[in-house]
Design a protein around this motif. Structure first.
Motif, mmCIF file in Angstrom:
data_model
loop_
_atom_site.group_PDB
_atom_site.id
_atom_site.type_symbol
_atom_site.label_atom_id
_atom_site.label_comp_id
_atom_site.label_asym_id
_atom_site.label_seq_id
_atom_site.Cartn_x
_atom_site.Cartn_y
_atom_site.Cartn_z
ATOM 1 N N LEU A 30 0.819 -1.214 0.000
ATOM 2 C CA LEU A 30 0.000 0.000 0.000
ATOM 3 C C LEU A 30 0.851 1.261 0.000
ATOM 4 O O LEU A 30 0.377 2.338 -0.344
ATOM 5 C CB LEU A 30 -0.926 0.016 1.224
ATOM 6 C CG LEU A 30 -1.977 -1.087 1.275
ATOM 7 C CD1 LEU A 30 -2.741 -1.028 2.588
ATOM 8 C CD2 LEU A 30 -2.922 -0.977 0.096
ATOM 9 N N PHE A 31 2.114 1.138 0.416
ATOM 10 C CA PHE A 31 2.991 2.295 0.506
ATOM 11 C C PHE A 31 4.050 2.249 -0.583
ATOM 12 O O PHE A 31 4.680 1.230 -0.803
ATOM 13 C CB PHE A 31 3.653 2.364 1.887
ATOM 14 C CG PHE A 31 2.663 2.406 3.005
ATOM 15 C CD1 PHE A 31 1.844 3.508 3.185
ATOM 16 C CD2 PHE A 31 2.521 1.342 3.875
ATOM 17 C CE1 PHE A 31 0.911 3.544 4.213
ATOM 18 C CE2 PHE A 31 1.599 1.372 4.898
ATOM 19 C CZ PHE A 31 0.788 2.472 5.068
ATOM 20 N N GLU A 32 4.239 3.358 -1.253
ATOM 21 C CA GLU A 32 5.195 3.443 -2.351
ATOM 22 C C GLU A 32 6.585 3.831 -1.852
ATOM 23 O O GLU A 32 7.163 4.832 -2.280
ATOM 24 C CB GLU A 32 4.700 4.450 -3.393
ATOM 25 C CG GLU A 32 3.439 4.019 -4.100
ATOM 26 C CD GLU A 32 3.660 2.778 -4.952
ATOM 27 O OE1 GLU A 32 4.674 2.698 -5.655
ATOM 28 O OE2 GLU A 32 2.806 1.870 -4.902
ATOM 29 N N ILE A 33 7.117 3.044 -0.917
ATOM 30 C CA ILE A 33 8.444 3.326 -0.384
ATOM 31 C C ILE A 33 9.259 2.038 -0.328
ATOM 32 O O ILE A 33 8.720 0.945 -0.269
ATOM 33 C CB ILE A 33 8.381 3.971 1.020
ATOM 34 C CG1 ILE A 33 7.618 3.072 1.987
ATOM 35 C CG2 ILE A 33 7.781 5.351 0.963
ATOM 36 C CD1 ILE A 33 7.587 3.569 3.404
ATOM 37 N N ALA A 126 8.836 14.617 10.193
ATOM 38 C CA ALA A 126 7.620 13.886 10.536
ATOM 39 C C ALA A 126 7.196 14.434 11.894
ATOM 40 O O ALA A 126 8.026 14.538 12.803
ATOM 41 C CB ALA A 126 7.890 12.391 10.603
ATOM 42 N N LYS A 127 5.964 14.818 12.026
ATOM 43 C CA LYS A 127 5.500 15.501 13.241
ATOM 44 C C LYS A 127 5.458 14.587 14.465
ATOM 45 O O LYS A 127 5.542 15.045 15.589
ATOM 46 C CB LYS A 127 4.115 16.110 13.020
ATOM 47 C CG LYS A 127 4.076 17.108 11.880
ATOM 48 C CD LYS A 127 4.984 18.289 12.136
ATOM 49 C CE LYS A 127 4.892 19.277 10.989
ATOM 50 N NZ LYS A 127 5.953 20.233 10.975
ATOM 51 N N ILE A 134 4.971 9.719 9.153
ATOM 52 C CA ILE A 134 6.200 9.376 8.408
ATOM 53 C C ILE A 134 5.916 9.345 6.920
ATOM 54 O O ILE A 134 6.672 9.904 6.120
ATOM 55 C CB ILE A 134 6.794 8.052 8.924
ATOM 56 C CG1 ILE A 134 7.294 8.244 10.367
ATOM 57 C CG2 ILE A 134 7.925 7.578 8.025
ATOM 58 C CD1 ILE A 134 7.638 6.969 11.088
ATOM 59 N N ILE A 135 4.827 8.704 6.519
ATOM 60 C CA ILE A 135 4.460 8.651 5.096
ATOM 61 C C ILE A 135 4.232 10.058 4.564
ATOM 62 O O ILE A 135 4.700 10.420 3.482
ATOM 63 C CB ILE A 135 3.205 7.781 4.882
ATOM 64 C CG1 ILE A 135 3.496 6.324 5.239
ATOM 65 C CG2 ILE A 135 2.696 7.887 3.447
ATOM 66 C CD1 ILE A 135 4.522 5.639 4.402
ATOM 67 N N GLU A 140 6.136 14.617 1.212
ATOM 68 C CA GLU A 140 6.391 16.058 1.125
ATOM 69 C C GLU A 140 7.838 16.400 0.789
ATOM 70 O O GLU A 140 8.123 17.509 0.380
ATOM 71 C CB GLU A 140 6.002 16.736 2.444
ATOM 72 C CG GLU A 140 4.518 16.787 2.695
ATOM 73 C CD GLU A 140 4.163 17.361 4.052
ATOM 74 O OE1 GLU A 140 5.069 17.744 4.835
ATOM 75 O OE2 GLU A 140 2.952 17.431 4.355
ATOM 76 N N ALA A 141 8.731 15.455 1.005
ATOM 77 C CA ALA A 141 10.167 15.729 0.793
ATOM 78 C C ALA A 141 10.500 15.919 -0.674
ATOM 79 O O ALA A 141 9.807 15.529 -1.543
ATOM 80 C CB ALA A 141 11.002 14.589 1.383
#
Length: 141
Positions: A30-33, A126-127, A134-135, A140-141
């Motif tokens: 599900l995550f593109e990392i 990441a707040k 984190i995602i 945003e980076a």
């Protein structure tokens, strides 16, 4: 969309459990990392020039560096003279900046001191230490 290739900078002795949690994100479709710091490719030497070369090679194959900031992220390493930086995290961040990696950071605890190499750098924070935060920072980076 292709996965984002990310090098994780962290204090192995003290913060490896947080890094292992991030590996679970990479395994989830599900995550593109994709994190480029797998234990199977751990550098198997304590010789500092070889460690530096191995880390630099890994960093140079990524576009992003995610720094996990734990209690000792800015502590002095006994081998700081040979490393050329205060510690390995600072070395990794310096190499990441040289490579043009986008920097992302997360503090395990807000009171922990950031590594020197983060200062005066373009960085996305990441707040908090949640998957969503984190995602969001990575995107945003």
């Amino acid at each position: 969309m292709t996965k984002k290739s990310i090098f994780i900078s962290f204090d192995y002795e003290n913060d490896k459990d947080y890094k292992f949690l991030l590996n679970a994100l990479s395994a989830n479709d599900l995550f593109e990392i994709s994190f480029n710091d797998k234990l199977t490719s751990k550098i198997k030497t304590s010789e500092i020039p070889a460690v530096k070369a191995g880390l630099t090679k890994k960093i140079n194959t990524t576009e992003y560096t995610l720094c996990i900031i734990g209690k000792y992220a800015n502590s002095w390493n006994n081998d700081y003279i040979e490393i050329g930086y205060k510690n390995w995290i600072n070395f990794e961040l310096a190499q990441s900046k040289k490579n043009g990696n986008k920097l992302i950071a997360i503090k395990i605890n807000p009171s922990f001191v950031s590594p020197q190499e983060i200062l005066n750098s373009e960085i996305v924070w990441a707040k908090n230490l949640t998957v969503e935060a984190i995602i969001k920072a990575i995107l945003e980076a």
